[in-house]
Design an enzyme around this catalytic site. Structure first.
Site, PDB file in Angstrom:
ATOM      1  N   GLU A  76      57.666  78.273   5.149  1.00 36.92           N
ATOM      2  CA  GLU A  76      56.483  78.494   5.356  1.00 36.92           C
ATOM      3  C   GLU A  76      56.150  78.515   6.908  1.00 36.92           C
ATOM      4  OE1 GLU A  76      53.174  75.531   4.509  1.00 36.92           O
ATOM      5  OE2 GLU A  76      51.967  77.352   3.777  1.00 36.92           O
ATOM      6  N   GLU A 103      46.744  69.995  -2.603  1.00 37.13           N
ATOM      7  CA  GLU A 103      46.833  71.673  -2.224  1.00 37.13           C
ATOM      8  C   GLU A 103      47.700  71.927  -0.965  1.00 37.13           C
ATOM      9  OE1 GLU A 103      46.586  74.824  -1.180  1.00 37.13           O
ATOM     10  OE2 GLU A 103      44.515  74.932  -1.021  1.00 37.13           O
ATOM     11  N   LYS A 122      37.671  63.143   5.861  1.00 37.41           N
ATOM     12  CA  LYS A 122      38.337  63.208   7.185  1.00 37.41           C
ATOM     13  C   LYS A 122      38.646  64.486   7.535  1.00 37.41           C
ATOM     14  CE  LYS A 122      42.173  63.161   9.339  1.00 37.41           C
ATOM     15  NZ  LYS A 122      42.213  63.789  10.435  1.00 37.41           N
ATOM     16  N   CYS A 148      47.136  78.923   3.344  1.00 33.06           N
ATOM     17  CA  CYS A 148      48.342  78.448   2.370  1.00 33.06           C
ATOM     18  C   CYS A 148      48.694  79.194   1.632  1.00 33.06           C
ATOM     19  CB  CYS A 148      47.640  77.260   1.702  1.00 33.06           C
ATOM     20  SG  CYS A 148      45.881  77.467   1.021  1.00 33.06           S
TER      21      CYS A 148
HETATM   22  P1  ADP Z   1      48.544  71.044   9.191  1.00 28.87           P
HETATM   23  O1  ADP Z   1      50.199  71.035   9.198  1.00 28.87           O
HETATM   24  O2  ADP Z   1      48.041  72.071   8.518  1.00 28.87           O
HETATM   25  O3  ADP Z   1      48.009  70.373  10.374  1.00 28.87           O
HETATM   26  P2  ADP Z   1      48.363  68.517   8.068  1.00 28.87           P
HETATM   27  O4  ADP Z   1      49.055  68.213   6.712  1.00 28.87           O
HETATM   28  O5  ADP Z   1      49.269  67.729   9.209  1.00 28.87           O
HETATM   29  O6  ADP Z   1      48.553  70.113   8.158  1.00 28.87           O
HETATM   30  O7  ADP Z   1      47.071  68.110   8.362  1.00 28.87           O
HETATM   31  C1  ADP Z   1      46.031  68.158   7.235  1.00 28.87           C
HETATM   32  C2  ADP Z   1      45.063  67.121   6.995  1.00 28.87           C
HETATM   33  O8  ADP Z   1      45.942  65.795   6.743  1.00 28.87           O
HETATM   34  C3  ADP Z   1      44.468  66.674   8.806  1.00 28.87           C
HETATM   35  O9  ADP Z   1      43.129  66.338   8.422  1.00 28.87           O
HETATM   36  C4  ADP Z   1      45.392  65.757   9.303  1.00 28.87           C
HETATM   37  O10 ADP Z   1      44.932  64.820   9.923  1.00 28.87           O
HETATM   38  C5  ADP Z   1      45.594  64.852   7.948  1.00 28.87           C
HETATM   39  N1  ADP Z   1      46.982  64.112   8.124  1.00 28.87           N
HETATM   40  C6  ADP Z   1      48.013  64.341   8.766  1.00 28.87           C
HETATM   41  N2  ADP Z   1      48.790  63.241   8.639  1.00 28.87           N
HETATM   42  C7  ADP Z   1      48.375  62.430   7.547  1.00 28.87           C
HETATM   43  C8  ADP Z   1      48.774  61.115   7.047  1.00 28.87           C
HETATM   44  N3  ADP Z   1      49.807  60.602   7.158  1.00 28.87           N
HETATM   45  N4  ADP Z   1      47.840  60.639   6.055  1.00 28.87           N
HETATM   46  C9  ADP Z   1      46.863  61.147   5.860  1.00 28.87           C
HETATM   47  N5  ADP Z   1      46.190  62.226   6.237  1.00 28.87           N
HETATM   48  C10 ADP Z   1      47.152  62.975   7.239  1.00 28.87           C
END
Ligand code: ADP
Length: 491
Positions: free
Chosen positions: A395, A266, A190, A300
């Site tokens: 962060e 991570e 994903k 990160c």
């Molecule tokens: P950032 O703050 O760096 O955008 P996220 O943690 O929001 O990081 O996103 C990292 C990945 O996790 C992306 O592929 C995002 O679509 C996915 N993501 C965000 N929310 C969820 C969730 N509730 N469950 C699973 N995957 C998620």
């Protein structure tokens, strides 16, 4: 509107290419079942590059089912053959490295020359590395008593959900997909909704390399839709996630609420650099400048806290500011550019808000702090920052660093550990005993001595505390993607 599975994308250098924009399921690109799409935007221009499929839970169901069907065949494929396919994929990534670097530049705003080396070729090297591991994963025999023969075998976990972020799109594909496949798992990947293009292009290369259908599946879509559906799916045996700490925590509890998947996380960080008075300051400023401003601070393990021993504090700041002024910010397609724009309007607004908040709390702005245009943010340095200020604790995920002084090693350690994170840290000193002592004492997943950001796929990477659980890279990640089975045979 008829949705497509491929778009012609025009690049800023006047060339164009065919970009897959469908979901990659069972070896084919298809439209999303809901016939929905999402736009991906060039952060430099703020304009739409193209639209990709917006997968949701029904598409995740289809991808997981494809991965389940391919699972037995892939597990039973001789490891050497799995390695050869990964080797071919690495070669194809290298063949198309120039194009893939341009894709990362338009989709993520990365300077194209940096993207080629540090993202695309590094990802290809990582795939090649795990190609080599495929036929070297082994169990043990153990002696317990004369009447039994005891062995362990390492088996693939099954279907792995790989959820990756937008800051290093293709690199994270390499880090997660290659070891998962080498150890005999099938995957549903994903990509981040902000940067889906390079992963989909890798899907095309997976097809060309000749992987059996269903071994690799890619579902683009939003985190709360496709991501959450993948985490909740009972047919998924493991989730490997890189992203923010709040989402990571949610994934851990969602996994517990569903089928108790194995989880690797991570997550975020607030990584410190500690500079002792005997360090070579000219070298140090090069490392810490790259440490925080590389990838526009969207990293990160960004070195977002700098602690300097008090007698060289002013000398360091003077040299550091001069170095920061030399960073070239601008068009990701220009050869000299080091800093492109931030990834999105939302990130830009969030970071500018944190800069404003730091000023309100009394942090002294020594450099930068402004947004010249679009989603650009100047490399920003706050000095004399107190431990209790948000800019020292939270962060930022942007080009902002907090600098403060320390008295001695024990004062430095107290400040270093005054955080909820433990991803990385750096120590700068010409006294190796001091460097090694600090490296042993600091609680973090990676410690750099006299360097920064020196990540290599041979060494495990991943943090402790709220920076995550488990490891990417190295030999260690292979245990994340395998289950150990113990067998006792009565003789
Ligand atoms: P950032 O703050 O760096 O955008 P996220 O943690 O929001 O990081 O996103 C990292 C990945 O996790 C992306 O592929 C995002 O679509 C996915 N993501 C965000 N929310 C969820 C969730 N509730 N469950 C699973 N995957 C998620």
């Amino acid at each position: 509107m008829t949705l497509q599975t491929e778009s012609i994308v025009e690049l800023p250098d006047g060339t164009s290419y065919r970009q897959p924009v469908g979901l990659f399921i069972s070896g084919e690109f298809t439209t999303a079942q809901g016939q929905l799409s999402l736009d991906t935007v060039n952060p430099y221009t703020g304009t739409i590059i193209c639209s990709v499929a917006r997968g949701r839970s029904d598409d995740i169901d289809a991808a997981v089912s494809a991965a389940q069907s391919a699972s037995k065949g892939w597990k039973d494929t001789p490891p050497r053959q799995r390695g050869q396919l990964l080797q071919t994929l690495a070669q194809l990534m290298r063949r198309d490295a120039d194009l893939l670097a341009k894709i990362e530049a338009v989709d993520a705003g990365k300077p194209v020359h940096i993207a080629k080396e540090a993202d695309v070729l590094a990802a290809a090297a990582c795939v090649q590395y795990y190609a080599g591991w495929a036929d070297k994963i082994k169990g043990d025999t153990l002696e317990t008593d004369p009447k039994t023969l005891n062995l362990t075998v390492r088996e693939p976990v099954g279907v792995c959900g790989l959820i990756i972020p937008w800051n290093f799109p293709i690199l994270m594909v390499g880090w997660k997909m290659a070891p998962a496949l080498a150890s005999g798992n099938t995957v549903v990947l994903k990509p981040a909704e902000l940067t889906p293009l390079s992963a989909l292009y890798v899907g095309k290369l997976v097809q060309e390399a000749g992987f059996p259908p269903g071994v690799v599946n890619i579902v683009t879509g939003f985190g709360a839709e496709a991501g959450a559906a993948l985490v909740a799916h009972p047919g998924v045996n493991k989730i490997s996630f890189t992203g923010s700490t709040p989402v990571g925590k949610g994934i851990l509890s969602a996994s517990a609420d569903s089928s108790l998947k194995r989880i690797t996380l991570e997550l975020g960080g607030k990584s410190p650099s500690v500079i002792f008075n005997d360090a070579d300051l000219d070298e140090v400023v090069e490392w810490v400048n790259g440490g925080i401003f590389y990838n526009m601070g969207q990293n990160c393990c960004a070195g977002s806290r700098i602690y300097v021993q008090e007698d060289v504090y002013e000398a360091f700041l003077e040299k550091f500011i001069r170095r920061v002024e030399k960073n070239v910010m601008g068009d990701p397609f220009h050869e000299k550019t080091f800093l492109g724009p931030q990834i999105s309007a939302a990130q830009h607004a969030k970071i500018m808000g944190m800069i404003e908040n730091a000023r309100t709390q009394g942090a002294v702005l020594a450099k930068g702090g402004e947004s010249p245009h679009g989603w650009f943010i100047e490399p920003t340095v706050f000095r004399d920052v107190r431990q209790d200020m948000d800019i020292m604790r939270e962060e930022v995920f942007g080009p902002v660093v907090a600098v403060a002084s320390f008295k001695d090693a024990s004062d430095a350690l107290a400040k270093v550990h005054d955080t909820c994170y433990g991803l990385a840290a750096a120590v700068f000193t010409s006294d190796l005993k001091q460097g090694l002592g600090m490296a042993k004492s600091i609680k973090a997943g990676t410690i750099w001595v006299n360097c920064y950001n020196m990540i290599t796929h041979e060494l495990p990477f991943g943090g402790c505390r709220e920076s995550g659980v488990g490891k990417d890279l190295g030999e260690d990640v292979l245990s994340e993607f395998t289950n150990t089975k113990s067998i006792r045979i009565m003789l």
